[in-house]
Design an enzyme around this catalytic site. Sequence first.
Site, mmCIF file in Angstrom:
data_model
loop_
_atom_site.group_PDB
_atom_site.id
_atom_site.type_symbol
_atom_site.label_atom_id
_atom_site.label_comp_id
_atom_site.label_asym_id
_atom_site.label_seq_id
_atom_site.Cartn_x
_atom_site.Cartn_y
_atom_site.Cartn_z
ATOM 1 N N LYS A 13 29.827 33.931 -16.472
ATOM 2 C CA LYS A 13 29.086 32.980 -17.309
ATOM 3 C C LYS A 13 28.609 33.611 -18.612
ATOM 4 O O LYS A 13 28.766 33.042 -19.673
ATOM 5 C CB LYS A 13 27.825 32.469 -16.591
ATOM 6 C CG LYS A 13 28.048 31.728 -15.318
ATOM 7 C CD LYS A 13 26.724 31.182 -14.778
ATOM 8 C CE LYS A 13 25.719 32.245 -14.360
ATOM 9 N NZ LYS A 13 26.062 32.957 -13.128
ATOM 10 N N ARG A 88 18.723 26.183 -12.261
ATOM 11 C CA ARG A 88 19.267 26.704 -11.000
ATOM 12 C C ARG A 88 18.720 25.950 -9.800
ATOM 13 O O ARG A 88 19.163 26.204 -8.673
ATOM 14 C CB ARG A 88 18.867 28.180 -10.854
ATOM 15 C CG ARG A 88 19.912 29.192 -11.296
ATOM 16 C CD ARG A 88 19.273 30.572 -11.173
ATOM 17 N NE ARG A 88 20.184 31.654 -10.974
ATOM 18 C CZ ARG A 88 20.585 32.494 -11.933
ATOM 19 N NH1 ARG A 88 20.201 32.307 -13.167
ATOM 20 N NH2 ARG A 88 21.368 33.507 -11.645
ATOM 21 N N ARG A 127 30.298 45.864 -12.014
ATOM 22 C CA ARG A 127 29.300 45.720 -13.071
ATOM 23 C C ARG A 127 28.097 46.612 -12.810
ATOM 24 O O ARG A 127 27.515 47.168 -13.738
ATOM 25 C CB ARG A 127 28.845 44.255 -13.170
ATOM 26 C CG ARG A 127 27.880 44.007 -14.307
ATOM 27 C CD ARG A 127 27.612 42.544 -14.513
ATOM 28 N NE ARG A 127 26.706 41.998 -13.521
ATOM 29 C CZ ARG A 127 26.371 40.709 -13.431
ATOM 30 N NH1 ARG A 127 26.909 39.839 -14.266
ATOM 31 N NH2 ARG A 127 25.533 40.290 -12.529
ATOM 32 N N ARG A 133 22.559 47.464 -12.966
ATOM 33 C CA ARG A 133 21.565 46.437 -12.637
ATOM 34 C C ARG A 133 21.041 46.626 -11.228
ATOM 35 O O ARG A 133 21.805 46.790 -10.284
ATOM 36 C CB ARG A 133 22.199 45.039 -12.766
ATOM 37 C CG ARG A 133 22.141 44.505 -14.161
ATOM 38 C CD ARG A 133 22.813 43.171 -14.275
ATOM 39 N NE ARG A 133 22.276 42.148 -13.363
ATOM 40 C CZ ARG A 133 22.466 40.852 -13.551
ATOM 41 N NH1 ARG A 133 23.150 40.428 -14.606
ATOM 42 N NH2 ARG A 133 21.988 39.974 -12.705
ATOM 43 N N ARG A 144 22.090 36.614 -3.388
ATOM 44 C CA ARG A 144 22.174 35.761 -4.576
ATOM 45 C C ARG A 144 23.266 34.698 -4.406
ATOM 46 O O ARG A 144 23.114 33.565 -4.853
ATOM 47 C CB ARG A 144 22.421 36.629 -5.823
ATOM 48 C CG ARG A 144 21.154 37.404 -6.221
ATOM 49 C CD ARG A 144 21.438 38.556 -7.146
ATOM 50 N NE ARG A 144 22.056 38.151 -8.370
ATOM 51 C CZ ARG A 144 22.960 38.871 -9.035
ATOM 52 N NH1 ARG A 144 23.344 40.050 -8.567
ATOM 53 N NH2 ARG A 144 23.465 38.428 -10.152
HETATM 54 P P1 AMP Z 1 21.348 36.214 -13.932
HETATM 55 O O1 AMP Z 1 21.469 37.268 -14.963
HETATM 56 O O2 AMP Z 1 21.540 34.831 -14.468
HETATM 57 O O3 AMP Z 1 22.194 36.472 -12.719
HETATM 58 O O4 AMP Z 1 19.833 36.243 -13.422
HETATM 59 C C1 AMP Z 1 19.291 37.397 -12.830
HETATM 60 C C2 AMP Z 1 18.070 37.042 -11.998
HETATM 61 O O5 AMP Z 1 17.069 36.447 -12.832
HETATM 62 C C3 AMP Z 1 18.301 36.010 -10.891
HETATM 63 O O6 AMP Z 1 18.843 36.579 -9.728
HETATM 64 C C4 AMP Z 1 16.883 35.481 -10.697
HETATM 65 O O7 AMP Z 1 16.084 36.395 -9.986
HETATM 66 C C5 AMP Z 1 16.372 35.438 -12.119
HETATM 67 N N1 AMP Z 1 16.684 34.140 -12.748
HETATM 68 C C6 AMP Z 1 17.508 33.914 -13.800
HETATM 69 N N2 AMP Z 1 17.561 32.613 -14.107
HETATM 70 C C7 AMP Z 1 16.746 31.984 -13.226
HETATM 71 C C8 AMP Z 1 16.398 30.629 -12.999
HETATM 72 N N3 AMP Z 1 16.908 29.643 -13.757
HETATM 73 N N4 AMP Z 1 15.521 30.355 -12.000
HETATM 74 C C9 AMP Z 1 15.002 31.340 -11.237
HETATM 75 N N5 AMP Z 1 15.317 32.629 -11.377
HETATM 76 C C10 AMP Z 1 16.178 32.959 -12.352
#
Ligand code: AMP
Length: 191
Positions: A13, A88, A127, A133, A144
């Site tokens: 994404k 989400r 990654r 990360r 996740r």
């Molecule tokens: P991502 O980089 O989009 O995978 O986001 C990394 C982490 O940030 C996720 O696993 C959540 O812990 C948090 N996070 C990101 N976006 C959201 C969201 N819309 N709602 C809740 N937690 C989020």
Amino acid sequence: MRLIIMGPPGAGKGTQAKFVADHFKIPAISTGDIFRANVTKGTELGVKAKEYMDAGDYVPDEVTNLMVRDRIDEPDAESGFLLDGYPRTLAQVEELDGMITFTGHKLDAVLVLTVDQDEIVERLLQRSEVEGRADDTEDVIRKRQELYVEQTEPLIEVYRARGILIELDGMGEVDEVTQRIFDALDVWPQS
Ligand code: AMP
């Protein structure tokens, strides 16, 4: 142009969001990136978010919604934005609807990248080596993925029912996926 890009963790994404956002000259707003920047800076928001992120949990809606509201209120997002990683949850969908209708606009399209689960785990583990990360360990990746299926996948039907869903194959080379996205968006009625 107001767009969302969705897909399970590791679907690519973030990479695709940047190409699409550049093309439409709108900001790509990644909630994950904003959280990570706050964690790095040690802000109050970062401190709140970190424990959830490290565990692979979602940061509570109240915290996330407020952060997105502030971000899309910024001048660069006035003519549009591409949201990556938000909404989400169904509660976030409602909240976003409120934010967008308040400004007299509408959501144009929701892109969903579909990918093979096994390939995703592989990509994310790679990654984690490159980016280091904390939430890219195998256990957390599984967590996740489960959360995505439980809480985020239901959003696909909501947007399908609205007639704004564009589902795309997210497998293959990065530029192949980008091409698919542009092909789909070109035939999409733009506002
Ligand atoms: P991502 O980089 O989009 O995978 O986001 C990394 C982490 O940030 C996720 O696993 C959540 O812990 C948090 N996070 C990101 N976006 C959201 C969201 N819309 N709602 C809740 N937690 C989020």
